[in-house]
Design a protein around this motif. Structure first.
Motif, PDB file in Angstrom:
ATOM      1  N   ILE A   1      25.989 -26.881  32.819  1.00  0.00           N
ATOM      2  CA  ILE A   1      27.353 -26.401  33.086  1.00  0.00           C
ATOM      3  C   ILE A   1      27.672 -25.091  32.369  1.00  0.00           C
ATOM      4  O   ILE A   1      28.717 -24.491  32.615  1.00  0.00           O
ATOM      5  N   GLU A   2      26.754 -24.633  31.528  1.00  0.00           N
ATOM      6  CA  GLU A   2      27.005 -23.415  30.754  1.00  0.00           C
ATOM      7  C   GLU A   2      27.377 -22.209  31.614  1.00  0.00           C
ATOM      8  O   GLU A   2      28.274 -21.442  31.251  1.00  0.00           O
ATOM      9  N   PRO A   3      26.760 -22.003  32.790  1.00  0.00           N
ATOM     10  CA  PRO A   3      27.112 -20.823  33.605  1.00  0.00           C
ATOM     11  C   PRO A   3      28.553 -20.811  34.102  1.00  0.00           C
ATOM     12  O   PRO A   3      29.040 -19.766  34.537  1.00  0.00           O
ATOM     13  N   TYR A   4      29.221 -21.968  34.040  1.00  0.00           N
ATOM     14  CA  TYR A   4      30.580 -22.057  34.563  1.00  0.00           C
ATOM     15  C   TYR A   4      31.644 -21.865  33.484  1.00  0.00           C
ATOM     16  O   TYR A   4      32.841 -21.991  33.752  1.00  0.00           O
ATOM     17  N   PHE A   5      31.254 -21.570  32.272  1.00  0.00           N
ATOM     18  CA  PHE A   5      32.183 -21.399  31.176  1.00  0.00           C
ATOM     19  C   PHE A   5      32.103 -19.985  30.616  1.00  0.00           C
ATOM     20  O   PHE A   5      31.011 -19.412  30.511  1.00  0.00           O
ATOM     21  N   THR A   6      33.266 -19.423  30.266  1.00  0.00           N
ATOM     22  CA  THR A   6      33.310 -18.113  29.633  1.00  0.00           C
ATOM     23  C   THR A   6      34.674 -17.926  29.007  1.00  0.00           C
ATOM     24  O   THR A   6      35.599 -18.716  29.237  1.00  0.00           O
ATOM     25  N   PHE A   7      34.840 -16.890  28.191  1.00  0.00           N
ATOM     26  CA  PHE A   7      36.170 -16.523  27.712  1.00  0.00           C
ATOM     27  C   PHE A   7      36.929 -15.893  28.876  1.00  0.00           C
ATOM     28  O   PHE A   7      36.424 -14.967  29.530  1.00  0.00           O
TER      29      PHE A   7
END
Length: 238
Positions: free
Chosen positions: A12-18
């Protein structure tokens, strides 16, 4: 367990950002950005029915701090049902404890999405709606589930509160919401609605009167009228 959690995290990391820079850049370039909240106004821990609230603020203005963008003018759509519901404990002045509540609950499928717990149902409380409009700076309304109220003997909306036979304003009432007595306006009900409408005046006159009163009382226009569960059963006012 830790290894499994790590594996899910990598997926799921690619779907999270600031979000601040991404959304800020979109706004600066003139793009439209849709922000949606999932908690109602009176669950706000400052302006809601404390202590029966969530642990944070739910008003629209809090999006600026949460997302990390500067305060700016927004187009705010207030979404409301044609009746009131409440999940769990807390004061509910217009709650129905009769078979009418069962009627609304069944037709509106008012059960917890996960828990399937029956939601408490009651008449529309325009005192709270008007307060929510002011607190959030709502510019237009979307009203849903008008089909749920079809074929009731009559329909009521709360337009004021009193305590000990004296009118009280909404701010004062929120501190004593468990003690207020709603003052109601009664409307004629409408029959079962059609599956499709293209214009406001195609709706039953009783429903048009109901919607017109809500709009005038809230002080902002109704832009969207949802009259069924399907996506295309929404009338958009021009």
């Amino acid at each position: 367990m830790l290894e499994t959690t790590h594996q899910y995290g990598k997926r799921i990391e690619p779907y999270f950002t600031f979000t601040n820079e991404v959304i800020g850049d979109l706004l600066n370039s003139g793009e439209d950005v849709l922000l949606e909240t999932s908690q109602a106004t009176f669950l706000d821990n400052s302006f809601g029915t404390y202590p029966y609230t969530v642990a944070y603020q739910t008003l629209v203005q809090t999006c600026f701090a949460m997302i990390g963008i500067p305060a700016q003018k927004m187009h705010i759509v207030g979404v409301m049902k044609s009746y009131m519901i409440r999940v769990g404990n807390g004061p509910f002045p217009t709650e129905l404890l009769t078979e009418q509540a069962d009627y609304i609950r069944e037709r509106g499928n008012e059960y917890g999405t996960v828990s399937k717990r029956p939601r408490r149902c009651g008449w529309l409380d325009l005192s709270l709606i008007k307060q929510a409009v002011k607190l959030n700076g709502v510019t237009e309304l979307a009203i849903t589930n008008v089909d749920v109220l079809a074929d009731l003997p009559e329909i009521k909306v709360a337009i004021a509160y009193e305590i000990d036979d004296k009118l009280v304003c909404c701010d004062d009432a929120l501190l004593r919401l468990d003690k207020v007595k709603p003052i109601y306006k009664t409307f004629k009900s409408w029959g079962e609605l059609n599956s499709s409408y293209t214009h406001l005046m195609e709706l039953p006159i009783e429903l048009v009167d109901f919607l017109s009163f809500i709009q005038d009382y809230a002080g902002v226009p109704i832009k969207y009228i949802s009259y069924g569960p399907d996506r295309n059963q929404t009338l958009v006012m021009k």
